[in-house]
Design an enzyme around this catalytic site. Structure first.
Site, short mmCIF file in Angstrom:
data_model
loop_
_atom_site.label_atom_id
_atom_site.label_comp_id
_atom_site.label_asym_id
_atom_site.label_seq_id
_atom_site.Cartn_x
_atom_site.Cartn_y
_atom_site.Cartn_z
N HIS A 207 109.23 49.56 53.68
CA HIS A 207 108.52 50.56 52.89
C HIS A 207 109.08 50.60 51.48
CE1 HIS A 207 105.89 53.98 52.22
NE2 HIS A 207 106.89 54.54 51.54
N SER A 208 108.19 50.57 50.49
CA SER A 208 108.54 50.63 49.08
C SER A 208 109.53 49.49 48.75
CB SER A 208 109.09 52.02 48.74
OG SER A 208 109.06 52.25 47.36
N LEU A 209 110.72 49.81 48.28
CA LEU A 209 111.69 48.74 48.00
C LEU A 209 111.92 47.87 49.23
CD1 LEU A 209 113.80 47.32 46.21
CD2 LEU A 209 115.44 49.10 46.88
#
Length: 244
Positions: free
Chosen positions: A88-90
């Site tokens: 998720h995200s990074l």
């Protein structure tokens, strides 16, 4: 087993491993609600990088290359069984960079990459970097992002403990950009309807990183829909795992 991998419920009979990579500032425990809700043949493996969880007192990585170097020290475990990467995200960008590095080393690739809440990692980050801001401004930005628990942000002692980790993670998030290299791996892209940070062009750009058609999945919620609508996310992940 190294502290890098947290396996909360070992399953020696699993035929598939799900490796989960948290977002900037996130710890492996964000995936704990998933534990008993995945298919029975799946073993959940949480990535625990320095500076959090049982590795709290270790210096955090502030470069993507050093994260990948540590992960690749354990490539034999990562490639031991068929697997899927979820980030998720990074964490999505870490998962992609790891898959890319596995390919460069002629090692087994994940059967699927689930990229959640992230721009495609070959895109330039047009947001103003925050990792080097003075402490009060940095904390204000963290509040705006809404991903760090309020009880942490409001506790001066906890913030003193977590600031080095948060700055290091955001240095990677702010500065990392990879080459555009399509992998022979199907990519499923998760995004939140109300996520103002990840726009449709950023989502569509993931297609440049897969030789196969990507699939997009929309969820209710903002950038942290993975937390606010975790049941929806778990159901979608389980469905994708069952399809393999």
């Amino acid at each position: 087993m190294t502290k890098l991998f947290l396996i909360p419920k070992p399953n020696p009979h699993a035929t598939l491993r799900l490796f989960c990579f948290p977002y900037a500032g996130g710890a492996p425990n964000i995936f704990m609600p998933w534990l008993n809700k995945l298919p029975n043949n799946v073993e959940l493996v949480l990535i625990q990088l320095p500076g959090r969880g049982a590795r709290l007192m270790e210096a955090p990585h502030n470069k993507m290359s050093s994260i990948i170097d540590e992960l690749m020290l354990h490539s034999s475990f990562i490639t031991q069984k068929p697997n899927v990467f979820f980030g998720h995200s990074l964490g999505s960008r870490v998962a992609y960079e790891l898959a890319l590095t596995l390919q460069k080393n002629n090692l087994a690739l994940p059967q699927k990459l689930i990229a959640s809440g992230s721009r495609a990692p070959h895109l330039e980050n047009h947001k103003t970097p925050i990792y080097h801001l003075p402490e009060s401004e940095f904390i204000t930005k963290l509040r705006e992002l809404n991903g760090t628990p309020k009880e942490v942000l409001d506790n001066a002692e906890l913030m003193e403990l977590f600031l080095p980790l948060l700055r290091a993670d955001f240095e990677i998030a702010d500065c990392y950009q990879t080459e555009k290299h399509p992998l022979p791996v199907p990519i499923d892209v998760f995004f939140g309807h109300e996520d103002i940070d990840v726009t449709p062009p950023m989502i569509n750009a993931w297609q440049a990183l897969s030789a196969l058609p990507i699939t997009q999945h929309a969820f209710n919620g903002d950038h942290f829909f993975i937390n606010s609508h975790s049941e929806q996310v778990i159901k979608a992940v389980s469905k994708l795992l069952n399809s393999l």
